[in-house]
Design a protein around this motif. Structure first.
Motif, mmCIF file in Angstrom:
data_model
loop_
_atom_site.group_PDB
_atom_site.id
_atom_site.type_symbol
_atom_site.label_atom_id
_atom_site.label_comp_id
_atom_site.label_asym_id
_atom_site.label_seq_id
_atom_site.Cartn_x
_atom_site.Cartn_y
_atom_site.Cartn_z
ATOM 1 N N PRO A 240 0.828 -1.207 0.000
ATOM 2 C CA PRO A 240 0.000 0.000 0.000
ATOM 3 C C PRO A 240 0.861 1.254 0.000
ATOM 4 O O PRO A 240 2.058 1.195 0.300
ATOM 5 C CB PRO A 240 -0.795 -0.125 1.303
ATOM 6 N N ALA A 241 0.249 2.363 -0.326
ATOM 7 C CA ALA A 241 0.958 3.636 -0.256
ATOM 8 C C ALA A 241 1.273 3.964 1.201
ATOM 9 O O ALA A 241 0.561 3.551 2.114
ATOM 10 C CB ALA A 241 0.102 4.739 -0.870
ATOM 11 N N ILE A 242 2.348 4.686 1.414
ATOM 12 C CA ILE A 242 2.723 5.139 2.750
ATOM 13 C C ILE A 242 2.135 6.533 2.933
ATOM 14 O O ILE A 242 2.362 7.428 2.103
ATOM 15 C CB ILE A 242 4.250 5.175 2.913
ATOM 16 N N SER A 243 1.389 6.727 3.979
ATOM 17 C CA SER A 243 0.741 8.017 4.214
ATOM 18 C C SER A 243 1.765 9.056 4.667
ATOM 19 O O SER A 243 2.410 8.901 5.705
ATOM 20 C CB SER A 243 -0.349 7.865 5.282
ATOM 21 N N VAL A 244 1.931 10.094 3.834
ATOM 22 C CA VAL A 244 2.876 11.164 4.142
ATOM 23 C C VAL A 244 2.257 12.503 3.725
ATOM 24 O O VAL A 244 1.379 12.555 2.859
ATOM 25 C CB VAL A 244 4.219 10.978 3.385
ATOM 26 N N PRO A 245 2.719 13.611 4.303
ATOM 27 C CA PRO A 245 2.265 14.930 3.846
ATOM 28 C C PRO A 245 2.833 15.215 2.462
ATOM 29 O O PRO A 245 4.032 15.087 2.233
ATOM 30 C CB PRO A 245 2.826 15.890 4.891
ATOM 31 N N VAL A 246 1.986 15.598 1.523
ATOM 32 C CA VAL A 246 2.397 15.762 0.130
ATOM 33 C C VAL A 246 2.789 17.214 -0.150
ATOM 34 O O VAL A 246 2.020 18.143 0.094
ATOM 35 C CB VAL A 246 1.264 15.342 -0.826
ATOM 36 N N GLN A 247 4.006 17.389 -0.660
ATOM 37 C CA GLN A 247 4.495 18.697 -1.094
ATOM 38 C C GLN A 247 4.578 18.781 -2.617
ATOM 39 O O GLN A 247 4.129 19.748 -3.212
ATOM 40 C CB GLN A 247 5.878 18.965 -0.484
ATOM 41 N N SER A 248 5.179 17.766 -3.241
ATOM 42 C CA SER A 248 5.363 17.773 -4.693
ATOM 43 C C SER A 248 5.582 16.350 -5.183
ATOM 44 O O SER A 248 6.258 15.551 -4.514
ATOM 45 C CB SER A 248 6.572 18.634 -5.081
ATOM 46 N N ALA A 249 5.016 16.046 -6.347
ATOM 47 C CA ALA A 249 5.193 14.711 -6.937
ATOM 48 C C ALA A 249 6.426 14.626 -7.824
ATOM 49 O O ALA A 249 6.750 13.544 -8.330
ATOM 50 C CB ALA A 249 3.953 14.341 -7.739
ATOM 51 N N VAL A 250 7.128 15.733 -8.013
ATOM 52 C CA VAL A 250 8.285 15.748 -8.900
ATOM 53 C C VAL A 250 9.356 14.788 -8.386
ATOM 54 O O VAL A 250 9.768 14.863 -7.228
ATOM 55 C CB VAL A 250 8.868 17.166 -9.024
ATOM 56 N N GLY A 251 9.806 13.880 -9.253
ATOM 57 C CA GLY A 251 10.908 12.995 -8.913
ATOM 58 C C GLY A 251 10.539 11.786 -8.075
ATOM 59 O O GLY A 251 11.424 11.014 -7.684
ATOM 60 N N ALA A 252 9.239 11.571 -7.805
ATOM 61 C CA ALA A 252 8.852 10.427 -6.971
ATOM 62 C C ALA A 252 9.189 9.106 -7.660
ATOM 63 O O ALA A 252 9.694 8.173 -7.032
ATOM 64 C CB ALA A 252 7.366 10.500 -6.638
ATOM 65 N N GLY A 253 8.908 9.003 -8.962
ATOM 66 C CA GLY A 253 9.218 7.783 -9.695
ATOM 67 C C GLY A 253 10.706 7.522 -9.785
ATOM 68 O O GLY A 253 11.161 6.375 -9.630
ATOM 69 N N ASP A 254 11.481 8.576 -10.023
ATOM 70 C CA ASP A 254 12.944 8.428 -10.067
ATOM 71 C C ASP A 254 13.483 7.986 -8.709
ATOM 72 O O ASP A 254 14.407 7.166 -8.624
ATOM 73 C CB ASP A 254 13.604 9.747 -10.472
ATOM 74 N N SER A 255 12.921 8.551 -7.640
ATOM 75 C CA SER A 255 13.351 8.170 -6.291
ATOM 76 C C SER A 255 13.021 6.709 -6.018
ATOM 77 O O SER A 255 13.804 5.998 -5.369
ATOM 78 C CB SER A 255 12.674 9.077 -5.250
ATOM 79 N N PHE A 256 11.863 6.250 -6.493
ATOM 80 C CA PHE A 256 11.467 4.859 -6.336
ATOM 81 C C PHE A 256 12.522 3.940 -6.975
ATOM 82 O O PHE A 256 12.989 2.976 -6.351
ATOM 83 C CB PHE A 256 10.104 4.642 -6.986
ATOM 84 N N VAL A 257 12.877 4.236 -8.215
ATOM 85 C CA VAL A 257 13.886 3.431 -8.918
ATOM 86 C C VAL A 257 15.209 3.454 -8.166
ATOM 87 O O VAL A 257 15.852 2.418 -7.948
ATOM 88 C CB VAL A 257 14.079 3.941 -10.358
#
Length: 307
Positions: A240-257
């Protein structure tokens, strides 16, 4: 730690700012400007270094913006290797509208790159002794759709694990014929590739069909607020997704990799690396603009998953 090579064929200067309100025609006054070296492969390299790893980064660089990109990378613990092109590196821009908590992202297509400018990259990949080769991001103009497929084939000759994070025709070409270790599309990218919508129960079986055809050993599909799915030949793991306060989605996929590859290079198994990727992606959305994730956040979020 095993050796990691990151490849960025379409890097960028990423600029982000805040604005009270974004309006058409009128000037939009911005503040809190930040700028970082960006683009898929660059972001992956940045996160690997943030997590304490080391990597080499091969990237195309041209024009005054290319010189700026190289200068921005020098202070980081990344072994940077620029390959010269004629056209300038693109500049991407994101604006966060504070009144609505909406983010507007403007992403140029990138420079025109010739075959002659791209060929030295293939030659360098062929000579690389990296254990993991990560190709991440879009292709710039003029570069054939089969470019990542060709890179995967070159990597296979040296026994390297090839990881791909891209979309569109470049992803379709690689998934049709390549022999890859890991592919990480978002749900939207995977749906585009398949040409049909998927519900969350059908994502795993659809991805497993491609794994069983032998073109890739693992597919990790990120589902945004609904978590992620890791598919191998005999297993489908969903977190499942981890519940966190969202600021920006930029770079989330790159960070995942980057989180996954860093963990694999450190000796973790694929399932545990998958959870490191999920933690790194969640940590990235906690930071504003293009700042990506912080190591302390990644480690805390990974520990939270284990509870």
């Amino acid at each position: 730690m095993k050796k990691i090579l990151c490849i960025a064929l379409n890097p960028a200067i990423d600029i982000s700012s805040d604005a009270d309100v974004v309006r058409h025609t009128h000037k939009t006054r911005t503040f809190n400007q930040q700028q970082f070296p960006g683009g898929g492969g660059v972001n992956v390299a940045r996160v690997i270094c943030e997590l304490g790893g080391q990597c080499e980064l091969m990237f195309l660089s041209g024009g005054a913006t290319g010189q700026l990109l190289e200068a921005m990378l020098r202070p980081l613990s990344i072994v940077g290797r620029p390959f010269p092109i004629h056209d300038p590196v693109r500049v991407a821009y994101a604006v966060h509208e504070q009144s609505t908590n909406t983010e507007y992202r403007f992403v140029p297509e990138g420079p025109l790159v010739t075959d002659a400018e791209l060929e030295p990259v293939f030659e360098a990949v062929a000579k690389s002794d990296a254990d993991y080769i990560v190709a991440s991001g879009s292709l710039p103009r003029g570069v054939p759709d089969e470019t990542y497929l060709r890179m995967a084939e070159v990597a296979a000759t040296s026994g390297a694990h090839f990881i791909l994070d891209t979309s569109g025709p470049a992803l379709a070409s690689a998934l049709a014929r390549a022999n890859m270790f890991l592919v990480k599309p978002s749900l939207g990218e995977f749906e585009s590739f398949l040409g049909r919508k998927l519900d969350h129960d059908s994502v795993g079986p659809a991805a497993q069909n491609y794994v069983r055809e032998g073109c890739v050993q693992h597919i990790a599909v990120t589902l945004g607020a609904d978590g992620a799915v890791l598919v191998s030949a005999d297993t489908i793991v969903r977190v499942p997704a981890i519940s966190v306060p969202v600021q920006s989605a930029v770079g989330a996929g790159d960070s995942f990799v980057a989180g996954m590859i860093w963990a694999l290079a450190e000796g973790h198994g694929i399932d545990e690396a998958f959870r490191f990727g999920q933690a790194a992606g969640a940590a990235a959305v906690m930071t504003a603009g293009t700042a990506l994730c912080r190591r302390e956040d990644v480690m805390e979020l990974f520990s939270r998953q284990q509870e």
